[in-house]
Design an enzyme around this catalytic site. Structure first.
Site, PDB file in Angstrom:
ATOM      1  CG  ASP A 129      -2.082  -0.886   1.242  1.00  0.00           C
ATOM      2  OD1 ASP A 129      -2.234  -1.669   0.298  1.00  0.00           O
ATOM      3  OD2 ASP A 129      -2.936  -0.995   2.096  1.00  0.00           O
ATOM      4  CG  ASP A 130       0.089   3.875   2.247  1.00  0.00           C
ATOM      5  OD1 ASP A 130      -1.061   3.631   1.840  1.00  0.00           O
ATOM      6  OD2 ASP A 130       0.332   4.187   3.208  1.00  0.00           O
ATOM      7  CG  HIS A 185      -4.619   2.846  -0.593  1.00  0.00           C
ATOM      8  ND1 HIS A 185      -5.411   2.063   0.268  1.00  0.00           N
ATOM      9  CD2 HIS A 185      -3.557   3.044   0.159  1.00  0.00           C
ATOM     10  CE1 HIS A 185      -4.795   1.859   1.474  1.00  0.00           C
ATOM     11  NE2 HIS A 185      -3.854   2.640   1.520  1.00  0.00           N
ATOM     12  CG  HIS A 218      -3.654   6.880   3.014  1.00  0.00           C
ATOM     13  ND1 HIS A 218      -4.015   6.840   4.224  1.00  0.00           N
ATOM     14  CD2 HIS A 218      -3.418   5.903   2.550  1.00  0.00           C
ATOM     15  CE1 HIS A 218      -3.436   5.734   4.734  1.00  0.00           C
ATOM     16  NE2 HIS A 218      -3.285   5.117   3.486  1.00  0.00           N
ATOM     17  CG  HIS A 268       2.173  -0.067   4.519  1.00  0.00           C
ATOM     18  ND1 HIS A 268       2.081  -0.896   5.186  1.00  0.00           N
ATOM     19  CD2 HIS A 268       1.099   0.890   4.236  1.00  0.00           C
ATOM     20  CE1 HIS A 268       0.823  -0.705   5.625  1.00  0.00           C
ATOM     21  NE2 HIS A 268       0.366   0.377   5.099  1.00  0.00           N
TER      22      HIS A 268
HETATM   23 ZN   LIG Z   1      -2.545   3.011   3.077  1.00  0.00          ZN
END
Ligand SMILES: [Zn+2]
Length: 222
Positions: free
Chosen positions: A27-28, A78, A82, A172
């Site tokens: 993620d991210d 995503h 955020h 991540h």
């Molecule tokens: Zn995230």
């Protein structure tokens, strides 16, 4: 906000029973240079993973997203900035999802319909908007807690303590806190985890591959 809770509506959290499949998810990102380092590790092991991207970083570095896609990995939504969607209205959720989708489309064109909520946060209105946009929510059932991990060993232990087979593993390659955030530990632990589980006969698959296996098993059972 329990990642495997189903009481706010169905979300994909992995395979229903023990199998020799594992799905690595990140993620991210995109994030420099950690996304690229991660791509090198995944390529070394010939493993495909699933990346949930933040729209604003995609807009900033579409070239990294193109590298991810060209390497054969799956990318999903995503949100753009955020936010914690639990505290956002339906209109705001919709805006975040559409902005992220547009950023990814501008970078690489068509992509998966997978979505992962920031912080795993969701409530009925969130999932309603997600489904209206044709997105499929994907959670996880193993996490490396790599956002606050003191060491590579710590992340590795968190994951290996929970893996039973059929797991969706959350790690991540970026951070919503800042572009360029240090994710070197997550890259190193990826190398270790793949080596360890491949040696035990596990296969690493993308989330769509895992979903197809689950639906095949469901139709075979009915
Ligand atoms: Zn995230």
């Amino acid at each position: 906000m329990a990642p495997t809770g189903q009481w706010y509506g169905r979300t994909f959290t992995g395979m229903p029973r023990t199998s020799k499949h594992l799905a690595l998810t990140y993620d991210d990102g995109p994030n420099e240079p950690h996304t690229q380092r991660l791509l090198e590790v995944l390529a070394k092991h010939d493993v495909k993973a699933t990346f949930f991207l933040m729209g604003k970083y995609v807009q900033q570095r579409p070239d990294i997203v193109r590298e991810v896609v060209q390497a054969g990995h799956v990318i999903g939504n995503h949100t753009f900035t955020h936010p914690n969607l639990f505290y956002r209205s339906g209109r705001q959720v919709r805006e975040e999802l559409l902005q992220c989708r547009q950023a990814i489309t501008d970078a690489v064109g068509e992509h998966s319909n997978l979505f992962r909520p920031p912080f795993g946060a969701r409530r009925p209105v969130t999932l309603r908007v997600v489904r209206q946009l044709g997105l499929v929510p994907v959670m996880w059932n193993v996490t490396g807690y790599d956002w606050s991990a003191p060491s590579v060993d710590y992340i590795e232990k968190k994951v290996t303590g929970k893996v039973r087979g059929g797991n969706v593993i959350l790690l991540h390659d970026g951070s919503h806190r800042a572009f360029g955030y240090d994710r070197s530990r997550s890259v190193i632990v990826t190398d270790r985890l793949i080596a360890k589980y491949k040696a035990q006969g596990y296969a690493f698959v993308t989330v769509p591959e895992m979903m197809r296996t689950v639906s095949r098993q469901a139709s075979a059972a009915s």
